[in-house]
Design an enzyme around this catalytic site. Structure first.
Site, PDB file in Angstrom:
ATOM      1  N   ASP A   2      53.681  50.717  -1.033  1.00  0.00           N
ATOM      2  CA  ASP A   2      52.502  51.203  -0.300  1.00  0.00           C
ATOM      3  C   ASP A   2      51.968  50.232   0.766  1.00  0.00           C
ATOM      4  O   ASP A   2      51.243  50.649   1.651  1.00  0.00           O
ATOM      5  CB  ASP A   2      51.364  51.509  -1.284  1.00  0.00           C
ATOM      6  CG  ASP A   2      51.751  52.552  -2.313  1.00  0.00           C
ATOM      7  OD1 ASP A   2      52.678  53.332  -2.039  1.00  0.00           O
ATOM      8  OD2 ASP A   2      51.135  52.593  -3.390  1.00  0.00           O
TER       9      ASP A   2
ATOM     10  N   GLY B 283      46.655  46.274  -9.764  1.00  0.00           N
ATOM     11  CA  GLY B 283      46.233  46.488 -11.157  1.00  0.00           C
ATOM     12  C   GLY B 283      46.928  45.511 -12.089  1.00  0.00           C
ATOM     13  O   GLY B 283      46.295  44.876 -12.942  1.00  0.00           O
TER      14      GLY B 283
ATOM     15  N   GLY C  31      51.980  56.559  -0.583  1.00  0.00           N
ATOM     16  CA  GLY C  31      51.105  55.475  -0.154  1.00  0.00           C
ATOM     17  C   GLY C  31      49.806  55.422  -0.943  1.00  0.00           C
ATOM     18  O   GLY C  31      48.963  54.578  -0.688  1.00  0.00           O
TER      19      GLY C  31
HETATM   20  O1  F6P Z   1      52.338  52.863  -5.754  1.00  0.00           O
HETATM   21  C1  F6P Z   1      53.573  53.407  -5.457  1.00  0.00           C
HETATM   22  C2  F6P Z   1      53.554  54.908  -5.565  1.00  0.00           C
HETATM   23  O2  F6P Z   1      54.854  55.389  -5.268  1.00  0.00           O
HETATM   24  C3  F6P Z   1      52.511  55.609  -4.695  1.00  0.00           C
HETATM   25  O3  F6P Z   1      52.908  55.704  -3.355  1.00  0.00           O
HETATM   26  C4  F6P Z   1      52.381  56.926  -5.424  1.00  0.00           C
HETATM   27  O4  F6P Z   1      51.105  57.478  -5.218  1.00  0.00           O
HETATM   28  C5  F6P Z   1      52.556  56.550  -6.862  1.00  0.00           C
HETATM   29  O5  F6P Z   1      53.231  55.301  -6.885  1.00  0.00           O
HETATM   30  C6  F6P Z   1      53.328  57.533  -7.688  1.00  0.00           C
HETATM   31  O6  F6P Z   1      53.289  57.105  -9.012  1.00  0.00           O
HETATM   32  P1  F6P Z   1      54.252  57.654 -10.150  1.00  0.00           P
HETATM   33  O7  F6P Z   1      55.637  57.149  -9.857  1.00  0.00           O
HETATM   34  O8  F6P Z   1      53.704  57.105 -11.403  1.00  0.00           O
HETATM   35  O9  F6P Z   1      54.210  59.143 -10.053  1.00  0.00           O
END
Ligand code: F6P
Length: 363
Positions: free
Chosen positions: A152, A106, A195
């Site tokens: 991920d 993104g 992930g």
């Molecule tokens: O993209 C990394 C990640 O840790 C994913 O594995 C997970 O789904 C997401 O980010 C969690 O996001 P946040 O830290 O915004 O809750």
């Protein structure tokens, strides 16, 4: 020398600091001026103290730290043309026309959009009297290099993303700990790993921890998965195993697209087999803490290559991503990687699992 800015964007990951350090030091070594942009795109839009000059020592003692010392954010403002206009002005004010973006797909797609808009943005700034025509003519576009920072490993075009190896180490340590207590009580454990829509962390840790079963989004199990799972767990117990480990990727789904959650799996095992079953959700523990040696080195190597790539770029150059291919640092067109990554998601949405798995592999 050129004027470079480095920023981290989206979710943090272990090893980002190493990449930032490498960009700063390689840049200074080659005679460039290097800026930090704090808080990702938000700092670029807000400007002011968020954009500050780096020196050799400002990146001392960070290689061993998790997270990102310059902060990261998911930024809504940068998605708007007004936000990008502010960002453009803030960069030009400091003569920054070389960017290193460390983030997920993104964030990298946002960088690409910024570059596409740049000629219009500088036109607007001239019209509004904010910059001179000479300045606009001298900076017809911005050069962009990306690095993928994410635990991920969900980005096509690189064998590994910065942070994945550290997350794997953390997960393995956690599963080893769970195994020892599971063994004592003859329990089954369902371990949920992160992930997002990618099953890499789940699959690899399942292999490395000798798990009995694993659920990943790219390869959903057939509709009778409950029977298959229970038969497998039972068989393991019959063969003398005192415990079971089941890994569930947070994005796991069945063939109809319904989520397969750790709680659901626990209930199935509990009700069908009557095994004492517990859930462990690892959460952000996976993303924090000290980076592994591999991620420190990956950040170092990618950061240095990113600066070398920028040095060869002209305003006409398309943005690239620094990837690891085998053990080599290579430059890959950014949009090619983003397009392939988006194709994986499209294949999953269309339930074309063979294609999703194929696209996840190396090209
Ligand atoms: O993209 C990394 C990640 O840790 C994913 O594995 C997970 O789904 C997401 O980010 C969690 O996001 P946040 O830290 O915004 O809750």
């Amino acid at each position: 020398g050129r004027t470079i800015a480095v920023f981290t964007s989206g979710g943090d990951s272990q090893g980002m600091n190493s990449a930032v350090r490498s960009v700063v030091r390689m840049g200074i070594y080659l005679g460039c001026k290097v800026y930090f942009i704090n808080e990702g795109y938000q700092g670029m839009v807000d400007g002011g103290d968020n954009i500050r000059l780096a020196d050799w020592n400002s990146v001392s003692d960070i290689i061993q730290k998790g997270g990102t010392i310059i902060g990261s954010a998911r930024c809504a403002d940068f998605r708007t043309p007004e936000g990008r206009l502010k960002a453009c002005f803030n960069l030009l004010e400091r003569d920054i026309t070389n960017l290193v973006c460390i983030g997920g797909d993104g964030s990298l797609t946002g960088a690409n959009q910024f570059r596409k808009d740049w000629p219009d943005l500088i036109k607007d700034l001239v019209q509004q009297g904010k910059i001179t025509q000479e300045k606009a003519d001298a900076n017809p576009n911005i050069q962009i290099v990306g690095m993928v920072g994410s635990i991920d490993n969900d980005f096509c075009g690189t064998d590994m993303t910065i942070g994945t190896d550290s997350a794997l180490q953390r997960i393995i340590e956690a599963i080893d700990a769970v195994v020892s207590t599971a063994q004592s009580h003859q329990r089954s454990f369902v371990v949920e790993v992160m992930g997002r829509h990618c099953g890499y962390l789940a699959l690899v840790t399942a292999l490395a921890s000798e798990a009995d079963f694993c659920f990943i989004p790219e390869w959903p199990p057939p509709s009778n998965w409950r029977d298959i799972l229970c038969a497998k767990l039972q068989q393991q117990r019959k063969e003398g195993q005192r415990l079971n480990i089941i890994i569930v990727a947070e994005g796991a789904i069945d063939r109809d697209g319904n989520p397969i959650t750790a709680e659901l799996v626990k209930d199935v095992v509990n009700k069908t087999l009557k095994y004492d079953t517990r859930v462990t959700v690892l959460g952000h523990v996976q993303r924090g803490g000290a980076p592994s040696a591999f991620d420190r080195l990956l950040g170092c190597r990618m950061g240095a290559e990113a600066v070398l790539a920028l040095m060869e770029m002209t305003p006409e150059s398309e943005p690239c991503v620094i990837s690891i291919d085998g053990n080599q640092m290579v430059r890959v067109p950014l949009m090619q990687c983003v397009a392939r990554t988006q194709k994986v998601q499209a294949a999953m949405n269309e339930k074309n699992w063979e294609l999703a798995v194929q696209l996840r592999g190396r090209s």
